[in-house]
Scaffold this motif. Sequence first.
Motif, mmCIF file in Angstrom:
data_model
loop_
_atom_site.group_PDB
_atom_site.id
_atom_site.type_symbol
_atom_site.label_atom_id
_atom_site.label_comp_id
_atom_site.label_asym_id
_atom_site.label_seq_id
_atom_site.Cartn_x
_atom_site.Cartn_y
_atom_site.Cartn_z
ATOM 1 N N ASP A 63 -27.077 19.013 -9.400
ATOM 2 C CA ASP A 63 -27.556 20.255 -8.783
ATOM 3 C C ASP A 63 -27.761 20.076 -7.282
ATOM 4 O O ASP A 63 -28.545 19.243 -6.850
ATOM 5 N N HIS B 193 -28.082 29.157 -14.380
ATOM 6 C CA HIS B 193 -29.101 28.205 -13.924
ATOM 7 C C HIS B 193 -30.156 29.003 -13.145
ATOM 8 O O HIS B 193 -29.837 29.698 -12.183
ATOM 9 N N SER C 278 -25.989 29.065 -10.498
ATOM 10 C CA SER C 278 -27.343 29.304 -9.983
ATOM 11 C C SER C 278 -27.361 30.661 -9.298
ATOM 12 O O SER C 278 -26.534 30.935 -8.422
ATOM 13 N N GLY D 5 -24.177 27.108 -6.802
ATOM 14 C CA GLY D 5 -24.993 28.223 -6.325
ATOM 15 C C GLY D 5 -24.355 29.008 -5.205
ATOM 16 O O GLY D 5 -23.440 29.814 -5.435
ATOM 17 N N ASP E 134 -33.462 29.000 -10.947
ATOM 18 C CA ASP E 134 -34.300 28.178 -10.074
ATOM 19 C C ASP E 134 -35.648 28.832 -9.858
ATOM 20 O O ASP E 134 -35.754 29.861 -9.181
#
Length: 248
Positions: A182, A36, A11, A204, A38
Amino acid sequence: MAGHRSLVSASILDADLSNLSRDSRKALRGGADRIHLDVMDGHFVPNISFGPAIIKRLRKIGKQPFDAHLMISEPGRYMDQFIDAGCDSITFHVEVEEPIEPILLKIRKAGRLAGLAIKPATPLTALDPYRDLLDIVMVMTVEPGFGGQKFITDAAAKIEPAHQVFRDRIGERPSQREVHVDGGVNRDSAEVCGRQGADILVVGSVLWKKGTDLQREIKLIKSLADKGYRTRGHSKSASKKTTAGEAQ
Ligand code: DX5
Ligand code: ZN
């Protein structure tokens, strides 16, 4: 980093937002398997991040899979743009207040993987009406909105049963049936995620902390998740007898 059962989707929410191409490449070079993305609208969640235009520009970094995670109230309204931006999978939230089925159908018709994410307090049964249209179930282990939050272990208990959403779906490649976890995934929670059988670990903030050795961190997280996979279905004491060769 071949040989790992676990895959990491990096992320970039907490990466350097003025250098997303550089940081995405860095994550991929460091062993991340995909990116990923967001997307937040300041309405579905109390934070605003980036949208399809940025993703489209970022697409130029290469062919690695791009997973979009839409934390927005009206995914249907913007879906054409996310498809056009080149996302390989598009996941939005089952908690949105608009008809979900047509959006999933649109994503699949465009040849992309379609996913639904569930907040920590949302039961898996919320996904039941969409079972046949789902390629991805994304189990949130933090409240969506921000990176750097603490992993909610109770929510992780939904990862293993989430695989049941795909039951009776024969004749499909396994890659089209993924459970992602996640939120708060790091070296402390990776083993639990593996033990629960998560296919994709979204990682992340830990990647972007000052001083982090990306390659080392991703390798460690994958190894810990792999260790969890190997002990799947075994109690703590039984797991001691399990050898690496008996995985799954
Ligand atoms: C949270 C986002 C996550 C987040 C993950 O709403 O969906 O993808 O960026 O970051 P960490 O790993 O810090 O929880
Ligand atoms: Zn996310």
